[in-house]
Design an enzyme around this catalytic site. Structure first.
Site, PDB file in Angstrom:
ATOM      1  N   SER A  87      43.209  25.934  35.697  1.00 52.92           N
ATOM      2  CA  SER A  87      42.052  25.035  35.624  1.00 52.92           C
ATOM      3  C   SER A  87      40.910  25.583  36.471  1.00 52.92           C
ATOM      4  O   SER A  87      41.090  26.544  37.240  1.00 52.92           O
ATOM      5  CB  SER A  87      42.424  23.622  36.113  1.00 52.92           C
ATOM      6  OG  SER A  87      42.784  23.658  37.487  1.00 52.92           O
ATOM      7  N   TYR A 111      40.250  22.737  56.215  1.00 49.28           N
ATOM      8  CA  TYR A 111      39.806  23.481  55.034  1.00 49.28           C
ATOM      9  C   TYR A 111      38.812  24.562  55.425  1.00 49.28           C
ATOM     10  O   TYR A 111      38.912  25.715  54.982  1.00 49.28           O
ATOM     11  CB  TYR A 111      39.185  22.515  54.028  1.00 49.28           C
ATOM     12  CG  TYR A 111      38.669  23.167  52.763  1.00 49.28           C
ATOM     13  CD1 TYR A 111      39.484  23.979  51.991  1.00 49.28           C
ATOM     14  CD2 TYR A 111      37.355  22.952  52.342  1.00 49.28           C
ATOM     15  CE1 TYR A 111      39.010  24.572  50.826  1.00 49.28           C
ATOM     16  CE2 TYR A 111      36.877  23.540  51.178  1.00 49.28           C
ATOM     17  CZ  TYR A 111      37.703  24.353  50.432  1.00 49.28           C
ATOM     18  OH  TYR A 111      37.227  24.936  49.276  1.00 49.28           O
ATOM     19  N   THR A 158      45.634  33.939  40.502  1.00 46.64           N
ATOM     20  CA  THR A 158      46.444  32.830  40.999  1.00 46.64           C
ATOM     21  C   THR A 158      45.668  31.528  40.817  1.00 46.64           C
ATOM     22  O   THR A 158      44.448  31.493  40.939  1.00 46.64           O
ATOM     23  CB  THR A 158      46.825  33.014  42.475  1.00 46.64           C
ATOM     24  OG1 THR A 158      45.673  32.899  43.306  1.00 46.64           O
ATOM     25  CG2 THR A 158      47.491  34.368  42.691  1.00 46.64           C
ATOM     26  N   GLY A 159      46.397  30.463  40.516  1.00 48.21           N
ATOM     27  CA  GLY A 159      45.734  29.185  40.265  1.00 48.21           C
ATOM     28  C   GLY A 159      44.856  29.240  39.029  1.00 48.21           C
ATOM     29  O   GLY A 159      43.705  28.802  39.043  1.00 48.21           O
ATOM     30  N   GLY A 160      45.414  29.755  37.937  1.00 46.71           N
ATOM     31  CA  GLY A 160      44.605  30.029  36.758  1.00 46.71           C
ATOM     32  C   GLY A 160      44.638  28.985  35.667  1.00 46.71           C
ATOM     33  O   GLY A 160      44.126  29.228  34.569  1.00 46.71           O
ATOM     34  N   ILE A 188      37.867  27.189  38.406  1.00 50.53           N
ATOM     35  CA  ILE A 188      37.335  28.544  38.555  1.00 50.53           C
ATOM     36  C   ILE A 188      38.361  29.584  38.123  1.00 50.53           C
ATOM     37  O   ILE A 188      38.012  30.600  37.514  1.00 50.53           O
ATOM     38  CB  ILE A 188      36.882  28.775  40.007  1.00 50.53           C
ATOM     39  CG1 ILE A 188      35.630  27.934  40.300  1.00 50.53           C
ATOM     40  CG2 ILE A 188      36.607  30.252  40.270  1.00 50.53           C
ATOM     41  CD1 ILE A 188      35.211  27.902  41.752  1.00 50.53           C
ATOM     42  N   GLY A 189      39.641  29.364  38.419  1.00 46.85           N
ATOM     43  CA  GLY A 189      40.670  30.311  38.012  1.00 46.85           C
ATOM     44  C   GLY A 189      40.750  30.449  36.508  1.00 46.85           C
ATOM     45  O   GLY A 189      40.845  31.555  35.967  1.00 46.85           O
TER      46      GLY A 189
END
Length: 245
Positions: free
Chosen positions: A15, A148, A11-13, A17-18
């Site tokens: 940009s 956060y 997920t969140g791939g 680290i993803g």
């Protein structure tokens, strides 16, 4: 090719680290589905990587369900689940907090991560690996970062519970907690010169005198998904150059 023919969802791939992790998993032979909220960005990243794109917002349970149905229909089972998508939100004191910022951060970082695991648990193959992207902030208490920090502490707690629940199926659940890692996040908030100045300053605070890069984290995540890590579960891996020593 330690992950040959494995099916991975990141997920969140699109940009950071993803993206780096998807690239690493693909280099080791995995078939990777990457998700993101912006259609153009996720499709461009998928084309660059050789991944399968899927537009989904982790904060929306209906999107998680749609993703689940698509992966189930195409692959049947999942070997690797990297729950990476997240945001930092606004930097405010607790006394100045807003409900909108609280909901935005928690919906993506905690609720979305939680229900991604919940929804995908039936699809996980016995012996699968789940990795949550956490952060060293889960155990720090810096002013103006309460929401956060709390979201990542919650993720760490859930990961340990999940590790206990899924152990009978030999499914391993771990968290990876980076320290300062050079992604594009600062460039979105500052001009390039200011962003570089911040990174340079951060590097002076790290005992190894450098900040991390997404590829550092990607290699660790990939290792946790290999058979070599088959005896590791319920653990949090700090990768911060020693800044929390």
């Amino acid at each position: 090719m330690n992950l040959s023919n494995k099916v991975a969802v990141v997920t969140g791939g699109n940009s950071g680290i993803g993206y780096a992790t998807a690239k690493e998993l693909i280099s080791q032979g995995a078939r990777v589905i990457i998700t993101g909220r912006r259609k153009e960005a996720i499709e461009r990243a998928a084309q660059e990587l050789g991944a399968i794109p899927f537009v989904a917002d982790q904060s929306k349970l209906e999107d998680i369900h749609t993703l689940y149905e698509a992966v189930q229909g195409q692959f049947g089972q999942v070997d690797i689940l990297f729950i990476n998508a997240g945001i930092t939100g606004e930097n405010t004191l607790i006394a100045e907090a807003t409900e909108a910022n609280f909901d935005s951060v928690m919906d993506i970082n905690f609720k979305g991560a939680y229900f991604t695991l919940s929804k995908f648990t039936p699809l996980l193959k016995d012996g699968a690996s789940v990795v949550f992207l956490s952060s060293i902030v889960a155990s720090t208490h810096q002013p103006k970062s309460s929401v956060y920090q709390a979201s990542k502490a919650a993720v760490n707690s859930v990961a340990k519970t999940a590790a206990a629940e899924l152990a009978p199926r030999k499914i391993r659940v771990n968290t990876v907690s980076p320290g300062p890692t050079k992604t594009a996040v600062l460039n979105k908030l500052n001009d390039d010169a200011t962003a570089q100045h911040i990174w340079d300053h951060l590097s002076t605070l790290v005992p190894l005198k450098k900040v991390g890069i997404p590829e550092d984290v990607a290699k660790l995540v990939a290792y946790l998904c290999q058979d070599a890590a088959s005896f590791i579960t319920g653990a949090d891996f700090v990768i911060d150059g020693g800044i929390t020593i």
